[in-house]
Design a protein around this motif. Structure first.
Motif, PDB file in Angstrom:
ATOM      1  N   GLU A   1       0.857  -1.190   0.000  1.00 20.58           N
ATOM      2  CA  GLU A   1       0.000   0.000   0.000  1.00 20.58           C
ATOM      3  C   GLU A   1       0.892   1.239   0.000  1.00 20.58           C
ATOM      4  O   GLU A   1       1.513   1.551   1.022  1.00 20.58           O
ATOM      5  N   PRO A   2       0.998   1.961  -1.108  1.00 17.90           N
ATOM      6  CA  PRO A   2       1.852   3.156  -1.145  1.00 17.90           C
ATOM      7  C   PRO A   2       1.510   4.115  -0.011  1.00 17.90           C
ATOM      8  O   PRO A   2       0.340   4.364   0.274  1.00 17.90           O
ATOM      9  N   ILE A   3       2.540   4.666   0.632  1.00 16.45           N
ATOM     10  CA  ILE A   3       2.352   5.561   1.785  1.00 16.45           C
ATOM     11  C   ILE A   3       1.525   6.785   1.407  1.00 16.45           C
ATOM     12  O   ILE A   3       0.876   7.395   2.265  1.00 16.45           O
ATOM     13  N   VAL A   4       1.517   7.130   0.122  1.00 20.43           N
ATOM     14  CA  VAL A   4       0.807   8.338  -0.300  1.00 20.43           C
ATOM     15  C   VAL A   4      -0.710   8.206  -0.090  1.00 20.43           C
ATOM     16  O   VAL A   4      -1.432   9.203  -0.094  1.00 20.43           O
ATOM     17  N   MET A   5      -1.181   6.969   0.144  1.00 21.61           N
ATOM     18  CA  MET A   5      -2.606   6.777   0.430  1.00 21.61           C
ATOM     19  C   MET A   5      -2.959   7.276   1.834  1.00 21.61           C
ATOM     20  O   MET A   5      -4.134   7.430   2.166  1.00 21.61           O
ATOM     21  N   ASP A   6      -1.940   7.495   2.682  1.00 20.64           N
ATOM     22  CA  ASP A   6      -2.157   7.994   4.044  1.00 20.64           C
ATOM     23  C   ASP A   6      -1.842   9.492   4.071  1.00 20.64           C
ATOM     24  O   ASP A   6      -0.684   9.885   4.171  1.00 20.64           O
ATOM     25  N   PRO A   7      -2.840  10.353   4.016  1.00 17.34           N
ATOM     26  CA  PRO A   7      -2.580  11.794   3.903  1.00 17.34           C
ATOM     27  C   PRO A   7      -1.960  12.416   5.141  1.00 17.34           C
ATOM     28  O   PRO A   7      -1.494  13.560   5.087  1.00 17.34           O
ATOM     29  N   SER A   8      -1.931  11.697   6.273  1.00 16.76           N
ATOM     30  CA  SER A   8      -1.396  12.276   7.511  1.00 16.76           C
ATOM     31  C   SER A   8       0.107  12.076   7.656  1.00 16.76           C
ATOM     32  O   SER A   8       0.725  12.649   8.552  1.00 16.76           O
ATOM     33  N   ASN A   9       0.712  11.282   6.785  1.00 20.24           N
ATOM     34  CA  ASN A   9       2.141  10.972   6.880  1.00 20.24           C
ATOM     35  C   ASN A   9       2.975  12.047   6.177  1.00 20.24           C
ATOM     36  O   ASN A   9       2.602  12.535   5.115  1.00 20.24           O
ATOM     37  N   LYS A  10       4.132  12.429   6.776  1.00 19.68           N
ATOM     38  CA  LYS A  10       4.976  13.477   6.179  1.00 19.68           C
ATOM     39  C   LYS A  10       5.541  13.076   4.824  1.00 19.68           C
ATOM     40  O   LYS A  10       5.650  13.895   3.910  1.00 19.68           O
ATOM     41  N   ALA A  11       5.935  11.805   4.699  1.00 17.95           N
ATOM     42  CA  ALA A  11       6.449  11.348   3.400  1.00 17.95           C
ATOM     43  C   ALA A  11       5.348  11.417   2.345  1.00 17.95           C
ATOM     44  O   ALA A  11       5.588  11.798   1.196  1.00 17.95           O
ATOM     45  N   SER A  12       4.141  11.052   2.757  1.00 17.73           N
ATOM     46  CA  SER A  12       2.995  11.132   1.852  1.00 17.73           C
ATOM     47  C   SER A  12       2.795  12.560   1.368  1.00 17.73           C
ATOM     48  O   SER A  12       2.589  12.812   0.172  1.00 17.73           O
ATOM     49  N   LEU A  13       2.876  13.518   2.306  1.00 17.29           N
ATOM     50  CA  LEU A  13       2.705  14.930   1.931  1.00 17.29           C
ATOM     51  C   LEU A  13       3.777  15.355   0.939  1.00 17.29           C
ATOM     52  O   LEU A  13       3.502  16.092  -0.015  1.00 17.29           O
ATOM     53  N   GLY A  14       5.011  14.859   1.142  1.00 14.75           N
ATOM     54  CA  GLY A  14       6.083  15.186   0.212  1.00 14.75           C
ATOM     55  C   GLY A  14       5.780  14.708  -1.198  1.00 14.75           C
ATOM     56  O   GLY A  14       5.959  15.447  -2.173  1.00 14.75           O
ATOM     57  N   TYR A  15       5.304  13.467  -1.319  1.00 20.05           N
ATOM     58  CA  TYR A  15       4.960  12.933  -2.649  1.00 20.05           C
ATOM     59  C   TYR A  15       3.788  13.698  -3.263  1.00 20.05           C
ATOM     60  O   TYR A  15       3.762  13.966  -4.465  1.00 20.05           O
ATOM     61  N   ARG A  16       2.802  14.004  -2.434  1.00 23.25           N
ATOM     62  CA  ARG A  16       1.641  14.746  -2.953  1.00 23.25           C
ATOM     63  C   ARG A  16       2.056  16.135  -3.442  1.00 23.25           C
ATOM     64  O   ARG A  16       1.559  16.616  -4.467  1.00 23.25           O
ATOM     65  N   ASN A  17       2.965  16.786  -2.708  1.00 23.44           N
ATOM     66  CA  ASN A  17       3.456  18.100  -3.142  1.00 23.44           C
ATOM     67  C   ASN A  17       4.195  18.003  -4.475  1.00 23.44           C
ATOM     68  O   ASN A  17       4.034  18.863  -5.351  1.00 23.44           O
ATOM     69  N   ILE A  18       5.011  16.965  -4.625  1.00 26.13           N
ATOM     70  CA  ILE A  18       5.753  16.788  -5.882  1.00 26.13           C
ATOM     71  C   ILE A  18       4.796  16.570  -7.046  1.00 26.13           C
ATOM     72  O   ILE A  18       4.982  17.127  -8.139  1.00 26.13           O
ATOM     73  N   ALA A  19       3.761  15.770  -6.828  1.00 29.97           N
ATOM     74  CA  ALA A  19       2.770  15.536  -7.890  1.00 29.97           C
ATOM     75  C   ALA A  19       2.119  16.856  -8.304  1.00 29.97           C
ATOM     76  O   ALA A  19       1.920  17.124  -9.504  1.00 29.97           O
ATOM     77  N   ARG A  20       1.802  17.691  -7.329  1.00 29.38           N
ATOM     78  CA  ARG A  20       1.174  18.984  -7.644  1.00 29.38           C
ATOM     79  C   ARG A  20       2.131  19.875  -8.433  1.00 29.38           C
ATOM     80  O   ARG A  20       1.716  20.600  -9.349  1.00 29.38           O
ATOM     81  N   ARG A  21       3.435  19.831  -8.097  1.00 24.44           N
ATOM     82  CA  ARG A  21       4.415  20.638  -8.851  1.00 24.44           C
ATOM     83  C   ARG A  21       4.530  20.140 -10.285  1.00 24.44           C
ATOM     84  O   ARG A  21       4.675  20.932 -11.217  1.00 24.44           O
ATOM     85  N   ILE A  22       4.491  18.817 -10.478  1.00 23.96           N
ATOM     86  CA  ILE A  22       4.539  18.267 -11.846  1.00 23.96           C
ATOM     87  C   ILE A  22       3.354  18.769 -12.661  1.00 23.96           C
ATOM     88  O   ILE A  22       3.464  19.039 -13.860  1.00 23.96           O
ATOM     89  N   LEU A  23       2.226  18.944 -11.978  1.00 27.44           N
ATOM     90  CA  LEU A  23       1.018  19.414 -12.664  1.00 27.44           C
ATOM     91  C   LEU A  23       0.992  20.934 -12.840  1.00 27.44           C
ATOM     92  O   LEU A  23       0.023  21.482 -13.346  1.00 27.44           O
ATOM     93  N   GLY A  24       2.058  21.597 -12.373  1.00 29.74           N
ATOM     94  CA  GLY A  24       2.181  23.037 -12.639  1.00 29.74           C
ATOM     95  C   GLY A  24       1.823  23.937 -11.480  1.00 29.74           C
ATOM     96  O   GLY A  24       1.878  25.166 -11.609  1.00 29.74           O
ATOM     97  N   GLU A  25       1.433  23.376 -10.329  1.00 35.12           N
ATOM     98  CA  GLU A  25       1.105  24.203  -9.175  1.00 35.12           C
ATOM     99  C   GLU A  25       2.377  24.736  -8.519  1.00 35.12           C
ATOM    100  O   GLU A  25       3.427  24.094  -8.559  1.00 35.12           O
ATOM    101  N   SER A  26       2.263  25.886  -7.885  1.00 38.28           N
ATOM    102  CA  SER A  26       3.368  26.445  -7.112  1.00 38.28           C
ATOM    103  C   SER A  26       3.160  26.041  -5.656  1.00 38.28           C
ATOM    104  O   SER A  26       2.268  26.553  -4.986  1.00 38.28           O
ATOM    105  N   VAL A  27       3.959  25.103  -5.210  1.00 42.61           N
ATOM    106  CA  VAL A  27       3.809  24.565  -3.855  1.00 42.61           C
ATOM    107  C   VAL A  27       5.116  24.798  -3.100  1.00 42.61           C
ATOM    108  O   VAL A  27       6.172  24.352  -3.547  1.00 42.61           O
ATOM    109  N   PRO A  28       5.082  25.519  -1.965  1.00 44.51           N
ATOM    110  CA  PRO A  28       6.328  25.776  -1.234  1.00 44.51           C
ATOM    111  C   PRO A  28       6.938  24.498  -0.691  1.00 44.51           C
ATOM    112  O   PRO A  28       6.231  23.526  -0.408  1.00 44.51           O
ATOM    113  N   LEU A  29       8.265  24.528  -0.549  1.00 45.55           N
ATOM    114  CA  LEU A  29       8.983  23.373   0.004  1.00 45.55           C
ATOM    115  C   LEU A  29       8.619  23.202   1.479  1.00 45.55           C
ATOM    116  O   LEU A  29       8.577  24.173   2.219  1.00 45.55           O
ATOM    117  N   MET A  30       8.324  21.968   1.875  1.00 42.62           N
ATOM    118  CA  MET A  30       7.947  21.729   3.270  1.00 42.62           C
ATOM    119  C   MET A  30       9.145  21.950   4.192  1.00 42.62           C
ATOM    120  O   MET A  30      10.296  21.771   3.791  1.00 42.62           O
TER     121      MET A  30
END
Length: 265
Positions: free
Chosen positions: A217-246
Motif C-alpha cells: 500500500e503506497p504511503i501516499v494513500m495515508d494523507p497524515s504521513n509526512k512522506a505522503s505529503l512530500g509525494y503529494r506536493n511533488i505531484a502537484r508541482r509536476i502538474l504546474g502548481e506552485s507549492v512551497p517546500l515543506m
C-alpha cells in the motif's frame, strides 16, 4: 498525447522504485491517468510495492516479443478508479531481452492513452538504464543525502544531459531531520548546489514508508504521513502548481524548551 518521465538514480537503494509507486499514485489521486512501467528486468519490485504481484500474467518482455498486446499485460490498480496501471517487468528473462528501440516504440504507444507514463529505471548505467531513458521526455533523479548517492546522481545527470531529455529534476529522499540538523548528512543546499539541477521536492524519512511498502500500500494513500505529503506536493508541482517546500525541521518546541524560554525572559 501524454508525457513520459523516467525515474532514475544511478545508485541502488535510494528509494527510486518507492518514489515511482508513490508519485504515480499521487498523480492518479489528482485525477490523471497514469501508467507505471517497470524496466528492471530480472529484479522487478514495483509490483510488490503496489501490492499487484499476484495479478501478473504477462509482462514487458511478453509485449515486446509479441506474445500479448499491451492492454493484456497492464494491471489496473483498483484502489484508484481507472487511473493507475502497471506494466510489470519480466522476472526471469535476460536483461538484454529488450532494446532501446523497442522501449521507445512501446512508450510512444502508451503516451497515446495516458497522461503520464512513469518509467522506473534500474540502478546502474547498463542496458536497463539505456532502455528506460530511450522513450522518456523528462527525467527525475532520486538521491539521498549521502555522499555516495549524490556522487552517483551526479554521474547520471551527466549521462541524461547527453540524451534528448529536458533538464532533469531532483528529489532528495529519506531526509532524517535530526541528522541533517546536526550536520551528519549533506543538507539540501549542499546537494542542489553540487548537482546544479532544479529541486522538485524532498521526502522526509518515515518508518511508515517501509511498513506500507511491505503491505503493498503506497504511503501516499495515508494523507497524515509526512512522506505522503512530500509525494503529494511533488505531484502537484509536476502538474504546474506552485507549492512551497515543506519545512525540514520541526518548528514546534517541546515543553522543556518552552519553559526554559519563559523563565529566561
Amino acid at each position: 498525447m501524454g508525457e513520459a518521465i523516467v525515474i532514475t538514480s544511478g545508485k541502488g537503494g535510494v528509494g527510486k522504485t518507492t518514489t515511482a509507486a508513490n508519485l504515480g499514485t499521487a498523480l492518479a489521486l489528482q485525477g490523471k491517468k497514469i501508467c507505471l512501467v517497470d524496466t528492471d528486468i530480472g529484479l522487478r519490485n514495483l509490483d510488490v510495492i503496489l501490492g499487484l504481484e499476484n495479478r501478473i500474467i504477462y509482462d514487458l518482455v511478453d509485449v515486446v516479443e509479441g506474445r500479448c498486446k499491451i492492454h493484456q499485460a497492464l494491471i489496473k490498480d483498483k484502489r484508484v478508479d481507472e487511473k493507475l496501471f502497471l506494466l510489470p517487468a519480466a522476472q526471469t528473462t535476460d536483461k538484454n531481452a529488450v532494446t532501446p528501440e523497442q522501449m521507445k516504440s512501446l512508450v510512444e504507444e502508451l503516451k497515446r492513452d495516458y497522461d503520464y507514463v512513469l518509467i522506473d529505471c534500474p540502478a546502474g548505467i547498463e542496458q536497463g538504464y539505456r532502455n528506460a531513458v530511450a522513450g522518456a521526455d523528462h527525467a527525475i533523479v532520486v538521491t539521498t543525502p549521502e555522499i555516495s548517492a549524490v556522487r552517483d546522481a551526479d554521474r547520471i545527470i551527466g549521462l541524461l544531459e547527453q540524451e534528448e531529455i529536458t533538464a532533469p529534476k531532483l528529489i532528495i529522499n529519506r531526509i532524517r531531520q535530526h541528522m541533517m540538523k546536526n550536520g551528519d548528512t549533506l543538507d539540501v543546499n549542499e546537494i542542489t548546489t553540487h548537482l546544479s539541477i532544479d529541486l522538485l521536492g524532498i521526502i522526509i524519512d518515515s518508518e511508515g514508508v517501509i511498513s506500507s511498502s511491505n503491505k503493498g500500500e503506497p504511503i501516499v494513500m495515508d494523507p497524515s504521513n509526512k512522506a505522503s505529503l512530500g509525494y503529494r506536493n511533488i505531484a502537484r508541482r509536476i502538474l504546474g502548481e506552485s507549492v512551497p517546500l515543506m519545512a525540514i525541521h520541526d518548528e514546534q518546541r517541546g515543553m522543556f524548551s518552552k519553559l526554559k524560554a519563559l523563565f529566561s525572559k
